[in-house]
Design a protein around this motif. Structure first.
Motif, PDB file in Angstrom:
ATOM      1  N   TRP A  46       0.832  -1.189   0.000  1.00 12.61           N
ATOM      2  CA  TRP A  46       0.000   0.000   0.000  1.00 12.61           C
ATOM      3  C   TRP A  46       0.877   1.254   0.000  1.00 12.61           C
ATOM      4  N   THR A  47       0.275   2.359  -0.396  1.00 14.89           N
ATOM      5  CA  THR A  47       0.928   3.662  -0.267  1.00 14.89           C
ATOM      6  C   THR A  47       0.607   4.213   1.114  1.00 14.89           C
ATOM      7  N   VAL A  48       1.624   4.551   1.872  1.00 17.90           N
ATOM      8  CA  VAL A  48       1.422   4.995   3.257  1.00 17.90           C
ATOM      9  C   VAL A  48       2.105   6.344   3.454  1.00 17.90           C
ATOM     10  N   THR A  49       1.338   7.294   3.985  1.00 14.61           N
ATOM     11  CA  THR A  49       1.877   8.603   4.363  1.00 14.61           C
ATOM     12  C   THR A  49       1.651   8.793   5.856  1.00 14.61           C
ATOM     13  N   VAL A  50       2.628   9.348   6.532  1.00 11.49           N
ATOM     14  CA  VAL A  50       2.521   9.631   7.962  1.00 11.49           C
ATOM     15  C   VAL A  50       2.673  11.128   8.168  1.00 11.49           C
ATOM     16  N   ALA A  51       1.715  11.742   8.846  1.00  8.89           N
ATOM     17  CA  ALA A  51       1.788  13.150   9.225  1.00  8.89           C
ATOM     18  C   ALA A  51       1.977  13.218  10.737  1.00  8.89           C
ATOM     19  N   CYS A  52       3.082  13.798  11.176  1.00  4.75           N
ATOM     20  CA  CYS A  52       3.375  13.863  12.604  1.00  4.75           C
ATOM     21  C   CYS A  52       4.420  14.955  12.845  1.00  4.75           C
ATOM     22  N   PRO A  53       4.599  15.381  14.094  1.00  2.00           N
ATOM     23  CA  PRO A  53       5.668  16.337  14.397  1.00  2.00           C
ATOM     24  C   PRO A  53       7.044  15.741  14.114  1.00  2.00           C
ATOM     25  N   SER A  54       8.034  16.611  13.943  1.00  4.15           N
ATOM     26  CA  SER A  54       9.376  16.161  13.562  1.00  4.15           C
ATOM     27  C   SER A  54      10.222  15.702  14.739  1.00  4.15           C
ATOM     28  N   HIS A  55       9.786  15.973  15.974  1.00  2.00           N
ATOM     29  CA  HIS A  55      10.543  15.475  17.116  1.00  2.00           C
ATOM     30  C   HIS A  55      10.139  14.028  17.398  1.00  2.00           C
ATOM     31  N   GLY A  56      10.937  13.321  18.166  1.00  2.00           N
ATOM     32  CA  GLY A  56      10.596  11.950  18.505  1.00  2.00           C
ATOM     33  C   GLY A  56      10.986  10.972  17.404  1.00  2.00           C
ATOM     34  N   ASP A  57      10.459   9.745  17.508  1.00  2.00           N
ATOM     35  CA  ASP A  57      10.925   8.645  16.677  1.00  2.00           C
ATOM     36  C   ASP A  57      10.011   8.290  15.510  1.00  2.00           C
ATOM     37  N   LEU A  58       8.713   8.579  15.615  1.00  2.00           N
ATOM     38  CA  LEU A  58       7.745   7.996  14.692  1.00  2.00           C
ATOM     39  C   LEU A  58       8.035   8.320  13.232  1.00  2.00           C
ATOM     40  N   GLY A  59       8.236   9.601  12.912  1.00  2.00           N
ATOM     41  CA  GLY A  59       8.417   9.982  11.523  1.00  2.00           C
ATOM     42  C   GLY A  59       9.630   9.325  10.893  1.00  2.00           C
ATOM     43  N   TYR A  60      10.719   9.257  11.637  1.00  2.00           N
ATOM     44  CA  TYR A  60      11.952   8.686  11.101  1.00  2.00           C
ATOM     45  C   TYR A  60      11.831   7.171  10.938  1.00  2.00           C
ATOM     46  N   ALA A  61      11.161   6.505  11.887  1.00  2.00           N
ATOM     47  CA  ALA A  61      10.935   5.064  11.758  1.00  2.00           C
ATOM     48  C   ALA A  61      10.005   4.765  10.586  1.00  2.00           C
ATOM     49  N   ALA A  62       8.984   5.604  10.397  1.00  2.00           N
ATOM     50  CA  ALA A  62       8.062   5.409   9.281  1.00  2.00           C
ATOM     51  C   ALA A  62       8.771   5.595   7.949  1.00  2.00           C
ATOM     52  N   ARG A  63       9.631   6.586   7.875  1.00  4.88           N
ATOM     53  CA  ARG A  63      10.395   6.816   6.632  1.00  4.88           C
ATOM     54  C   ARG A  63      11.310   5.634   6.355  1.00  4.88           C
ATOM     55  N   GLU A  64      11.954   5.116   7.393  1.00  6.65           N
ATOM     56  CA  GLU A  64      12.824   3.951   7.223  1.00  6.65           C
ATOM     57  C   GLU A  64      12.038   2.739   6.734  1.00  6.65           C
ATOM     58  N   ALA A  65      10.781   2.630   7.177  1.00  3.36           N
ATOM     59  CA  ALA A  65       9.942   1.498   6.767  1.00  3.36           C
ATOM     60  C   ALA A  65       9.457   1.616   5.333  1.00  3.36           C
ATOM     61  N   GLY A  66       9.566   2.798   4.740  1.00  6.23           N
ATOM     62  CA  GLY A  66       9.141   2.975   3.355  1.00  6.23           C
ATOM     63  C   GLY A  66       7.955   3.886   3.165  1.00  6.23           C
ATOM     64  N   ALA A  67       7.497   4.531   4.239  1.00  6.21           N
ATOM     65  CA  ALA A  67       6.371   5.463   4.134  1.00  6.21           C
ATOM     66  C   ALA A  67       6.878   6.857   3.747  1.00  6.21           C
ATOM     67  N   THR A  68       5.972   7.649   3.187  1.00  2.00           N
ATOM     68  CA  THR A  68       6.239   9.066   2.970  1.00  2.00           C
ATOM     69  C   THR A  68       5.872   9.822   4.245  1.00  2.00           C
ATOM     70  N   VAL A  69       6.698  10.762   4.648  1.00  2.00           N
ATOM     71  CA  VAL A  69       6.454  11.496   5.890  1.00  2.00           C
ATOM     72  C   VAL A  69       6.233  12.964   5.574  1.00  2.00           C
ATOM     73  N   ARG A  70       5.170  13.510   6.123  1.00  2.06           N
ATOM     74  CA  ARG A  70       4.890  14.945   6.053  1.00  2.06           C
ATOM     75  C   ARG A  70       4.916  15.493   7.473  1.00  2.06           C
ATOM     76  N   TRP A  71       5.805  16.432   7.722  1.00  2.00           N
ATOM     77  CA  TRP A  71       5.904  16.979   9.077  1.00  2.00           C
ATOM     78  C   TRP A  71       4.690  17.865   9.364  1.00  2.00           C
ATOM     79  N   TRP A  72       4.014  17.534  10.440  1.00  2.00           N
ATOM     80  CA  TRP A  72       2.834  18.293  10.879  1.00  2.00           C
ATOM     81  C   TRP A  72       3.167  18.962  12.208  1.00  2.00           C
ATOM     82  N   ARG A  73       3.268  20.271  12.201  1.00  2.00           N
ATOM     83  CA  ARG A  73       3.602  20.984  13.429  1.00  2.00           C
ATOM     84  C   ARG A  73       2.371  21.017  14.321  1.00  2.00           C
ATOM     85  N   ALA A  74       2.453  20.297  15.409  1.00  2.00           N
ATOM     86  CA  ALA A  74       1.311  20.172  16.321  1.00  2.00           C
ATOM     87  C   ALA A  74       1.833  20.063  17.742  1.00  2.00           C
ATOM     88  N   GLU A  75       2.464  21.129  18.201  1.00  2.00           N
ATOM     89  CA  GLU A  75       3.037  21.131  19.534  1.00  2.00           C
ATOM     90  C   GLU A  75       1.932  21.082  20.587  1.00  2.00           C
TER      91      GLU A  75
END
Length: 386
Positions: A46-75
């Motif tokens: 499937w095509t997977v996109t993850v929208a999340c803040p740039s701090h922490g682990d989720l976005g980088y782990a998702a990118r490593e897994a093959g997902a597209t990541v869009r940084w969502w500023r949501a402090e």
């Protein structure tokens, strides 16, 4: 013209599924569960996109897994403001997903305002947001919002039956599926007595009766309550040690409390959680509220006895015979349960093995990811057929 329109419709209908995951949390249990879904869906093609803040682990782990990541500023103070909603709206508009999956209260608020069920929308609170607001006007407002916004969720995914029942009891009416959290059992193996000694040596811990508490250092996870009761544990097991594994905003306050106590150690944020669990005689989970905590599942997967508070999501995951569930705010019961397992190695060992069998049967991550995929396909199929 008709043939071209028909071809475009066929392409739009039959293309591989595009899922947009939106999450405010980027560390801890919510992020871990979201990452497991992302990895499974990428592996499905499937095509997977993850929208999340740039701090922490989720976005980088998702990118490593093959997902597209869009940084969502949501402090912390920004996720419910118009700016965060507008930024998420742009992401949704740009990505044009087939399914939107909202993880946690902040994403659930902003995402439902943006999508309003125009495409299949899965909302997974991972613990109802109003549980974090302990009474008063703020909690009432949070419950009213959840009632109102239920119309904008095609399906609510609850991680436990008690979470669903609580929502229903408060008038949150929506189509709901219960998908218990799962863990990757390949990362946690049953640890025997020899493994315990070895783990303590590797971690620089004394080889004494050991309680391990894993979790973010926050009010929710209850470490302050645990520290208040720890002196009584030391009276009854004088050489016992308590290890708090995790990082969070309450660390400084907790360290001040622990400074007057014996046998308490802070390990900080760690990536080698299985090793710390292996070092434990008993794992304690003193949470004040939960959706379905991962730590009890990880502890049981490591064949460790669990002592936890009687809150939603824990009572669903820790079966009788795998440890002890004690009433919230009952320090005496918590101390008794810990002491019993620190002084009765055979009991703790037997509970640990029962817990391992339970997790293998009910909380394998492959089961939870498969069930979620079925929800997506059902929702998209129903929407396309209309």
């Amino acid at each position: 013209m008709a043939a071209a329109a028909s071809r475009e419709q066929a392409i739009r209908t039959n293309r591989r599924l595009h899922v947009l995951h939106v999450s405010g949390p980027t560390m801890g249990g919510v992020a871990t569960v979201a990452e497991s879904y992302v990895r499974d869906q990428v592996e499905r093609g499937w095509t997977v996109t993850v929208a999340c803040p740039s701090h922490g682990d989720l976005g980088y782990a998702a990118r490593e897994a093959g997902a597209t990541v869009r940084w969502w500023r949501a402090e912390q103070q920004d996720s419910t403001r118009p700016g965060a909603v507008a930024r998420l709206n742009r992401i949704v508009r740009d990505t044009r997903p087939d399914v939107v999956h909202l993880h946690g209260g902040k994403a659930g608020l902003a995402g439902r305002l943006v999508v309003r069920n125009r495409v299949p929308t899965v909302y997974q609170p991972h613990a109802w947001p109003f549980l974090a607001r302990r009474g008063g006007a703020a909690q009432g407002a949070s419950v009213r919002w959840e009632r109102f916004a239920a119309r904008w969720a095609t399906e609510v995914v609850c991680v436990s039956a008690t979470e669903r029942q609580l929502g229903e009891s408060l008038g949150l009416h929506a189509a709901t599926t219960v998908i218990p959290n799962g863990i990757d059992l390949t990362g946690y193996r049953p640890a025997g007595a020899g493994d315990r000694v070895h783990a303590r040596k590797l971690l620089g811990l004394e080889d004494v009766p050991t309680v391990v508490c894993v979790g973010a250092l926050t009010v929710q996870k209850g470490q302050q309550d645990l520290l208040a009761d720890w002196p009584e544990v030391r009276v009854r097991v004088p050489d016992a040690q308590l290890v708090l594994v995790g990082q969070g905003p309450d660390r400084a306050a907790l360290e001040r409390i622990a400074g007057e106590l014996d046998g308490v150690r802070f390990a900080g944020g760690r990536t080698d959680i299985p090793l710390w669990l292996a070092a434990a005689d008993v794992v304690v989970v003193p949470s004040r509220w939960e959706g379905m905590a991962l730590v009890p599942l990880e502890a049981m997967a490591s064949a460790r006895s669990v002592v936890a508070t009687d809150v939603n999501g824990i009572v669903d995951s820790v079966p009788e015979g795998a440890g002890a569930i004690v009433p919230l705010n009952d320090g005496e019961a918590l101390v008794d349960a810990l002491v019993e397992r620190l002084t009765d190695e055979e009991l703790a060992e037997a509970e640990g093995w029962l817990g391992r069998a339970h997790v293998e049967t009910h909380h394998d991550v492959t089961t939870s990811t498969r069930e979620l995929a079925r929800v997506y396909l059902r929702l998209v199929g129903a929407r396309r057929s209309r």
